[in-house]
Enzyme design. Structure first.
Site, PDB file in Angstrom:
ATOM      1  N   SER A 189       0.854  -1.189   0.000  1.00  0.00           N
ATOM      2  CA  SER A 189       0.000   0.000   0.000  1.00  0.00           C
ATOM      3  C   SER A 189       0.896   1.247   0.000  1.00  0.00           C
ATOM      4  CB  SER A 189      -0.958  -0.036   1.187  1.00  0.00           C
ATOM      5  OG  SER A 189      -2.004   0.883   1.030  1.00  0.00           O
ATOM      6  N   ASP A 232      -8.505  -5.125  -6.130  1.00  0.00           N
ATOM      7  CA  ASP A 232      -8.222  -4.124  -5.102  1.00  0.00           C
ATOM      8  C   ASP A 232      -9.116  -2.893  -5.300  1.00  0.00           C
ATOM      9  OD1 ASP A 232      -7.112  -2.268  -3.349  1.00  0.00           O
ATOM     10  OD2 ASP A 232      -5.062  -2.880  -3.753  1.00  0.00           O
ATOM     11  N   HIS A 247      -6.685  -5.847  -1.746  1.00  0.00           N
ATOM     12  CA  HIS A 247      -5.637  -5.002  -1.178  1.00  0.00           C
ATOM     13  C   HIS A 247      -4.796  -5.832  -0.207  1.00  0.00           C
ATOM     14  CE1 HIS A 247      -3.958  -1.022  -0.802  1.00  0.00           C
ATOM     15  NE2 HIS A 247      -4.028  -1.060   0.506  1.00  0.00           N
TER      16      HIS A 247
END
Length: 648
Positions: free
Chosen positions: A476, A563, A595
């Site tokens: 991320s 995601d 994600h």
């Protein structure tokens, strides 16, 4: 590092495969134990009588995606869990009847994400949930009867990002982002919301100030509050007069959590986490229980579940250099009985200690950080290796999150393979007061990145890291930091591993999930507003995509196709740019993930590729790939030849 050769290789499966058991809980009446464990190789919910833990049965039958979170219904008649589809984060709520085993979908909607708005100590068969099935941007509040599954609309929402209810399941508060990027808090007057907020925060306080819930009688509202100060303190506010009383504060870190009386809702203790987690009891009985546990357990511990009578606790314990353990603590009898070891295969494994350290940034900020040294590199145990060696800078996501002390599977794998591992709470990280968070405003790729570079320089100067053998890795925001590291400072890092990291901040902000839209102002204030010329220029300057031709070191990218936060296009864009520039890249795509990687087979495949990728450049050791990719869905889109064992 000769000593490393004598240390056993910890199998990936032991660190990243299914745990034997996880997330142990006890029913409100104390009669049942529940936990997550594999059933047909997929994590499911299991149940056993408290007085006969061996008489266990699987209560769910998930066959594809693991169940990762479960809870007891307030009345103890059922188990609840949430589940999404292939990582899309549209979580639905499910109920499993304890007696019959019958499973019910309580929120049977498509493209819907459930939120738990409120539960009660006195109303046992109902909770409040938020559902965005009418409008994906807004969550309407419903009262859900857990017995019948009936949903009753309580409030149609077209303006608010969140709600808070009292013990009667009556809505008391609504929250909305204001134009400054802070939060306005509105009272409910019956079924409508008052026009003027009764409390408000500026943008600078938005991440350190939030209501922490009402007492059961509704007379007191607790706040974790950073207004007028740096770190978030714990306050009690009289709901009738508005008068506030300071309960607890800490100069270095925010109050991060509270322990409440389940009958009254009053605060019995609180937690502060700077380098280590510290619990302070405000109640003599709670204090005595924690003293008892502290005398019995090695390492960190805390409460993961409590009975309604508060006479039995489920205790998690992180011994730090041994696998996590869970215990059943009978407070009346004064007994602490083993429940399970999460990963018994790690018993006796050469796990390495983690060191909490402080690093100074170039402009004087203190960066709370965590260092795990490579196995065999510190024979005298003084926290320093005998000689500099390869290091992985492991960057946390968020960025409005933090790294913490404790057992970390990634730290352990990398240290076992011969790498020092450094995790840094760079500016913008949460938990250390608002000044530290706000020092990261509009600093993506700038001072936030400088903090990471300063940490690398610290490790080199301290004789920990070899200058030409430092990798950067993260997911991320950590994936973004990896891309920024290889584009903005290509001379610093030997290679990088990017997991679901954004490459283009402009497209990142234009594709956020619809239910984040009510909070988009905070992204604009903290990152840059793409609707202004200045903000758009800032976002573009901080986007690694536009400097992809600067990448000169090996790069591994991993992405989940579903995601909802960092779309697949973020990885596709930079891979495409690198191909256009003739720069090699390895790109792994997971068609059934979002994600991050929920399925252990996919996680194992990723870490197998990662450790073999790192071994090519940093020359640490690696467990061979073997057939680890076969049960996973990993698609090697680009660059098989850059990872040993993948082939050309």
């Amino acid at each position: 590092m000769p000593a490393l050769d004598t240390i056993p290789l910890i199998p990936r499966e032991h660190l990243f495969g299914n745990p034997t058991r996880a997330q142990g809980q006890i029913s409100p009446d104390g009669k049942w134990l529940s936990w997550l464990a594999p059933h047909n190789d997929v994590l499911n919910i299991w149940l056993a009588p408290r007085d006969n833990p061996d008489d266990a049965r699987a209560m769910t039958s998930a066959t594809d995606r693991p169940i990762r979170q479960h809870m007891w219904s307030p009345d103890g008649t059922s188990l609840l869990y949430i589940q999404d589809k292939a990582g899309d984060e549209n979580f639905l709520l499910y109920r499993v009847d304890v007696v019959s085993g019958e499973e019910t979908t309580l929120t049977p909607f498509e493209d819907t994400r459930v939120q738990i708005v409120g539960s009660s100590e006195t109303i046992k068969n109902a909770i409040l949930v938020g559902l965005n099935n009418r409008d994906p941007q807004w969550h309407d509040v419903h009262r859900l009867n857990l017995t019948t599954g009936e949903l009753e609309l309580i409030y149609e929402n077209n303006a608010f990002a969140g709600f808070m209810a009292d013990d009667t399941l009556t809505l008391r508060m609504a929250m909305a982002q204001n134009d400054a990027g802070g939060t306005d808090y509105f009272r409910f007057d019956g079924n409508s919301v008052e026009e003027e907020p009764f409390e408000t925060t500026a943008m600078e306080d938005s991440m350190t100030t939030s209501p922490a819930g009402y007492t059961v009688d509704g007379s007191v509202l607790y706040w974790l509050d950073g207004r007028g100060r740096n770190t978030a303190a714990l306050y009690a506010q009289d709901t009738a007069t508005g008068e506030r009383t300071l309960i607890a504060e800490d100069d270095k870190a925010d109050i991060s959590g509270t322990l409440r009386d389940q009958k009254t809702g009053e605060v019995l203790g609180y937690t502060v986490t700077y380098l280590r987690r510290e619990f302070t009891a405000l109640d003599a009985g709670i204090g005595a229980s924690f003293d008892f546990l502290d005398g019995k357990l090695e390492g960190d511990f805390g409460i993961s579940s409590r009975t309604e009578a508060d006479d039995t606790w489920i205790i998690w314990n992180d011994p730090l250099t041994a696998p996590a353990k869970t215990y059943i603590y009978d407070r009346k009898a004064g007994t602490l009985d083993p429940f399970y070891v999460a990963r018994p295969e790690l018993e006796g494994a050469p796990l390495q200690p983690m060191h909490g350290i402080e690093i100074k940034s170039r402009d004087g900020l203190t960066l709370p950080s965590f260092l795990t040294l490579a196995a065999g590199s510190d024979p005298d145990g003084n926290g320093k290796p005998d000689a500099p060696g390869p290091m992985v800078l492991l960057v946390h996501g968020g960025p409005w999150a933090r790294d913490e002390y404790g057992f970390n599977s990634q730290h352990q794998m990398l240290a076992n393979r011969g790498y020092h591992v450094l995790s840094v709470n760079f500016r913008g990280s949460t938990g250390f007061g608002k000044d530290f968070i706000n020092a990261g405003n509009k600093q993506w790729g700038l001072a936030m990145h400088d903090d990471l570079i300063d940490a690398v320089e610290w490790a080199i100067e301290e004789g920990i890291a070899a200058r030409d053998k430092v990798a950067i890795m993260g997911g991320s925001y950590g994936g973004y930091a990896t891309l920024a590291g290889l584009t903005f400072t290509p001379e610093v890092f030997a290679c990088g591993v990017d997991v679901v990291g954004p490459s283009n901040l402009e497209t990142l902000l234009s594709t956020i999930p619809p239910y984040w839209a009510p909070m988009v102002k905070i992204f604009h204030e903290r990152m840059g507003n793409p609707e202004t010329e200045e903000g758009l220029a800032l976002l573009k300057a901080a986007s690694p995509l536009y400097k992809a031709d600067q990448i000169i070191k090996p790069l591994l990218i991993a992405q989940g196709a579903n995601d909802p936060r960092v779309k697949q296009a973020e990885s596709d864009q930079i891979v495409g740019a690198m191909k256009d520039a003739g720069i090699p890249v390895t790109y792994v795509l997971y068609p059934d993930e979002g994600h991050g990687f929920a399925k252990p087979d996919n996680s194992l495949a990723f870490f197998a590729i990662t450790e073999n990728f790192l071994a090519e450049t940093l020359h640490g050791r690696a467990e061979p790939l073997g057939d680890v990719l076969e049960p996973s869905t990993a698609e090697i889109v680009e660059g098989k030849s850059h990872v040993k064992g993948l082939g050309g």
